[in-house]
Design a protein around this motif. Structure first.
Motif, mmCIF file in Angstrom:
data_model
loop_
_atom_site.group_PDB
_atom_site.id
_atom_site.type_symbol
_atom_site.label_atom_id
_atom_site.label_comp_id
_atom_site.label_asym_id
_atom_site.label_seq_id
_atom_site.Cartn_x
_atom_site.Cartn_y
_atom_site.Cartn_z
ATOM 1 N N PHE A 72 0.833 -1.195 0.000
ATOM 2 C CA PHE A 72 0.000 0.000 0.000
ATOM 3 C C PHE A 72 0.876 1.256 0.000
ATOM 4 O O PHE A 72 0.547 2.251 -0.652
ATOM 5 C CB PHE A 72 -0.915 0.038 1.232
ATOM 6 C CG PHE A 72 -2.045 -0.951 1.214
ATOM 7 C CD1 PHE A 72 -2.970 -0.966 0.178
ATOM 8 C CD2 PHE A 72 -2.206 -1.862 2.251
ATOM 9 C CE1 PHE A 72 -4.019 -1.876 0.173
ATOM 10 C CE2 PHE A 72 -3.257 -2.764 2.263
ATOM 11 C CZ PHE A 72 -4.166 -2.779 1.217
ATOM 12 N N SER A 73 1.969 1.212 0.757
ATOM 13 C CA SER A 73 2.911 2.329 0.781
ATOM 14 C C SER A 73 3.855 2.299 -0.416
ATOM 15 O O SER A 73 4.160 3.337 -1.006
ATOM 16 C CB SER A 73 3.739 2.300 2.070
ATOM 17 O OG SER A 73 2.969 2.659 3.187
ATOM 18 N N ALA A 74 4.319 1.106 -0.782
ATOM 19 C CA ALA A 74 5.327 0.991 -1.832
ATOM 20 C C ALA A 74 4.841 1.553 -3.165
ATOM 21 O O ALA A 74 5.611 2.180 -3.897
ATOM 22 C CB ALA A 74 5.747 -0.465 -1.999
ATOM 23 N N ILE A 75 3.560 1.356 -3.487
ATOM 24 C CA ILE A 75 3.071 1.830 -4.786
ATOM 25 C C ILE A 75 2.980 3.355 -4.844
ATOM 26 O O ILE A 75 2.800 3.922 -5.931
ATOM 27 C CB ILE A 75 1.705 1.202 -5.150
ATOM 28 C CG1 ILE A 75 0.633 1.576 -4.126
ATOM 29 C CG2 ILE A 75 1.843 -0.310 -5.307
ATOM 30 C CD1 ILE A 75 -0.773 1.131 -4.522
ATOM 31 N N ILE A 76 3.131 4.015 -3.705
ATOM 32 C CA ILE A 76 3.197 5.480 -3.675
ATOM 33 C C ILE A 76 4.638 5.938 -3.454
ATOM 34 O O ILE A 76 5.166 6.777 -4.194
ATOM 35 C CB ILE A 76 2.304 6.043 -2.548
ATOM 36 C CG1 ILE A 76 0.874 5.506 -2.651
ATOM 37 C CG2 ILE A 76 2.335 7.569 -2.556
ATOM 38 C CD1 ILE A 76 0.164 5.849 -3.942
ATOM 39 N N PRO B 44 7.460 5.038 -6.595
ATOM 40 C CA PRO B 44 7.348 5.913 -7.770
ATOM 41 C C PRO B 44 7.705 7.371 -7.472
ATOM 42 O O PRO B 44 8.333 8.047 -8.298
ATOM 43 C CB PRO B 44 5.880 5.775 -8.174
ATOM 44 C CG PRO B 44 5.496 4.423 -7.701
ATOM 45 C CD PRO B 44 6.226 4.250 -6.399
ATOM 46 N N LEU B 45 7.339 7.858 -6.278
ATOM 47 C CA LEU B 45 7.691 9.234 -5.920
ATOM 48 C C LEU B 45 9.196 9.411 -5.762
ATOM 49 O O LEU B 45 9.715 10.526 -5.879
ATOM 50 C CB LEU B 45 6.978 9.650 -4.634
ATOM 51 C CG LEU B 45 5.481 9.945 -4.747
ATOM 52 C CD1 LEU B 45 4.887 10.232 -3.375
ATOM 53 C CD2 LEU B 45 5.225 11.119 -5.692
ATOM 54 N N ALA B 46 9.899 8.321 -5.493
ATOM 55 C CA ALA B 46 11.358 8.358 -5.377
ATOM 56 C C ALA B 46 12.037 8.007 -6.690
ATOM 57 O O ALA B 46 13.272 7.893 -6.743
ATOM 58 C CB ALA B 46 11.817 7.403 -4.281
ATOM 59 N N GLY B 47 11.249 7.812 -7.761
ATOM 60 C CA GLY B 47 11.815 7.494 -9.058
ATOM 61 C C GLY B 47 12.206 6.049 -9.229
ATOM 62 O O GLY B 47 13.009 5.709 -10.098
ATOM 63 N N ARG B 48 11.610 5.161 -8.396
ATOM 64 C CA ARG B 48 11.937 3.739 -8.469
ATOM 65 C C ARG B 48 10.723 2.920 -8.892
ATOM 66 O O ARG B 48 9.587 3.268 -8.582
ATOM 67 C CB ARG B 48 12.435 3.237 -7.107
ATOM 68 C CG ARG B 48 13.726 3.872 -6.636
ATOM 69 C CD ARG B 48 14.239 3.206 -5.373
ATOM 70 N NE ARG B 48 13.380 3.483 -4.229
ATOM 71 C CZ ARG B 48 13.612 4.431 -3.332
ATOM 72 N NH1 ARG B 48 14.662 5.234 -3.460
ATOM 73 N NH2 ARG B 48 12.811 4.604 -2.299
ATOM 74 N N ALA C 149 3.440 4.965 -14.053
ATOM 75 C CA ALA C 149 4.030 3.996 -14.977
ATOM 76 C C ALA C 149 5.097 3.132 -14.313
ATOM 77 O O ALA C 149 5.485 2.090 -14.870
ATOM 78 C CB ALA C 149 4.625 4.730 -16.171
ATOM 79 N N ARG C 150 5.551 3.505 -13.141
ATOM 80 C CA ARG C 150 6.582 2.724 -12.446
ATOM 81 C C ARG C 150 5.994 1.560 -11.642
ATOM 82 O O ARG C 150 6.742 0.826 -11.001
ATOM 83 C CB ARG C 150 7.395 3.636 -11.540
ATOM 84 C CG ARG C 150 8.273 4.612 -12.308
ATOM 85 C CD ARG C 150 9.286 5.296 -11.415
ATOM 86 N NE ARG C 150 10.228 6.093 -12.181
ATOM 87 C CZ ARG C 150 11.335 5.630 -12.753
ATOM 88 N NH1 ARG C 150 11.628 4.341 -12.635
ATOM 89 N NH2 ARG C 150 12.140 6.416 -13.421
ATOM 90 N N ILE C 151 4.679 1.397 -11.658
ATOM 91 C CA ILE C 151 4.029 0.309 -10.916
ATOM 92 C C ILE C 151 3.842 -0.885 -11.841
ATOM 93 O O ILE C 151 3.196 -0.773 -12.890
ATOM 94 C CB ILE C 151 2.674 0.766 -10.352
ATOM 95 C CG1 ILE C 151 2.857 1.977 -9.430
ATOM 96 C CG2 ILE C 151 1.999 -0.375 -9.604
ATOM 97 C CD1 ILE C 151 1.547 2.621 -9.017
ATOM 98 N N ARG C 152 4.395 -2.037 -11.458
ATOM 99 C CA ARG C 152 4.268 -3.260 -12.252
ATOM 100 C C ARG C 152 3.393 -4.256 -11.500
ATOM 101 O O ARG C 152 3.537 -4.455 -10.294
ATOM 102 C CB ARG C 152 5.658 -3.863 -12.503
ATOM 103 C CG ARG C 152 5.647 -5.183 -13.280
ATOM 104 C CD ARG C 152 7.065 -5.598 -13.643
ATOM 105 N NE ARG C 152 7.898 -5.804 -12.466
ATOM 106 C CZ ARG C 152 7.954 -6.950 -11.782
ATOM 107 N NH1 ARG C 152 7.178 -7.980 -12.126
ATOM 108 N NH2 ARG C 152 8.765 -7.070 -10.743
ATOM 109 N N PRO D 181 10.348 14.621 -6.648
ATOM 110 C CA PRO D 181 11.562 14.418 -7.447
ATOM 111 C C PRO D 181 11.333 14.806 -8.898
ATOM 112 O O PRO D 181 10.207 14.749 -9.399
ATOM 113 C CB PRO D 181 11.832 12.910 -7.317
ATOM 114 C CG PRO D 181 11.070 12.493 -6.100
ATOM 115 C CD PRO D 181 9.878 13.381 -6.031
ATOM 116 N N ALA D 182 12.376 15.207 -9.567
ATOM 117 C CA ALA D 182 12.254 15.592 -10.976
ATOM 118 C C ALA D 182 11.843 14.369 -11.789
ATOM 119 O O ALA D 182 12.301 13.273 -11.536
ATOM 120 C CB ALA D 182 13.595 16.122 -11.463
#
Length: 327
Positions: free
Chosen positions: A194-198, A201-205, A272-275, A326-327
């Motif tokens: 639940f936290s990881a999917i936010i 991606p916010l950290a660019g990962r 788009a970073r969520i698989r 993050p940019a």
């Protein structure tokens, strides 16, 4: 006032200690001593003017709880333990950390005697409830947990209520929803996605979603969770009555709605970073959790959570990303 925090190296314990250190007071009284305990060394909160004692030990080990309680803290925030998936995968570790640690702590309080009756705020979980569920879980819903973690928390709730009834302590247990967004590296909680999917991606990962987007759950931010704990410390037994274990409020939404909140805050590139990669163990654990809570009693007692998941995402940006995306 002497305040003790167990599990002080964990995310919630660390943020709670930081808040206590910044405010320097609890329930209208100045904090003069802050004891922080965990199995690894907890950080010292910056700016705290009082004395800080750090104890690095296993709360469930012989003699540790007695040593901590011998200083007679007036308020104990008890958050030490292991998280849901870890407790499910390692039965002995779960019962040792979650049940035995709590039992040792409460027994240490009882054995002091002599009129010593501290406030004990216990971090429980909505995992104490088990299916089949109604659409909305009422405050008086039965405790029939479907995981070892939920069972351990339910047993601790009962013990806390019994020791409070007997006058050994003044307890209150908070059934927390999923705490989201958790900063830092992923932990072994089944709810971690639940936290990881936010967060990721916010950290660019990139990150993995192990469940369907239609999974429904209730969330509260770390900021709100710390607020729950601090508010609970100021509630008297006369206000609480005999039902001292309370379900906390939060934001109920689907995983898909979480993702759309992320999109509104950070854009399509973050989403788009969520698989998608289904995980049967996580799916099974999550399927045994309740989804939506009435929490009317908590709200009537003054507990406050966020009003939208967008707000939860923005709080993570403010509190853990320095207020900048993050940019």
């Amino acid at each position: 006032m002497h305040v003790m925090v167990t599990g002080a190296a964990g995310m919630i314990g660390r943020k709670l200690a930081e808040r206590l250190g910044q405010e320097g007071a609890l329930a209208g009284a100045a904090i003069t001593v802050l004891t922080l305990s965990d199995i690894v060394a907890p950080p010292v909160p910056a700016g705290f003017a009082g004395a800080v004692s750090r104890v690095t030990a296993d709360l469930a080990a012989a003699g540790v709880a007695e040593r901590l309680i011998s200083a007679r803290p007036e308020v104990v925030f008890h958050g030490a333990g292991v998280v849901s998936a870890e407790a499910e995968m390692d039965l002995e570790k779960g019962y040792h950390a979650n049940l035995d640690g709590t039992r040792m702590l409460l027994e240490a309080v009882r054995e002091v005697g002599g009129g010593y009756r501290p406030k004990v705020v216990f971090t429980s979980s909505c995992a104490v409830f088990g299916a089949p569920f109604p659409d909305v879980i009422p405050d008086d819903f039965h405790l029939t947990p479907l995981t070892s973690y939920g069972t351990q928390k339910a047993m601790c709730e009962l013990m806390l209520a019994d020791y409070s009834r007997r006058g050994f302590l003044d307890g209150v247990g908070l059934r927390l929803p999923a705490v989201c967004v958790r900063p830092g590296p992923p932990n072994k909680a089944a709810s971690g996605f639940f936290s990881a999917i936010i967060r990721e991606p916010l950290a660019g990962r990139d990150t993995v979603l192990p469940v369907s987007e239609d999974v429904l759950h209730t969330h509260a931010s770390p900021r709100a969770t710390v607020g729950f704990l601090i508010h609970a410390a100021g509630l008297s037994r006369d206000v609480l009555g005999p039902r001292i274990n309370i379900t906390m409020p939060g934001v109920c939404c689907t995983v898909g709605e979480q993702i759309e909140a992320l999109r509104r805050v950070a854009g399509d590139a973050a989403v788009a970073r969520i698989r998608r990669a289904p995980d049967p163990l996580v799916e099974r654990i999550v399927a045994g959790w309740p989804h939506r809570f009435d929490a009317a009693r908590a709200r009537a007692l003054g507990f406050v959570a966020e009003s939208s998941f967008d707000e939860i995402v923005r709080i993570h940006v403010e509190d853990d990303l320095g207020g900048r995306l993050p940019a």
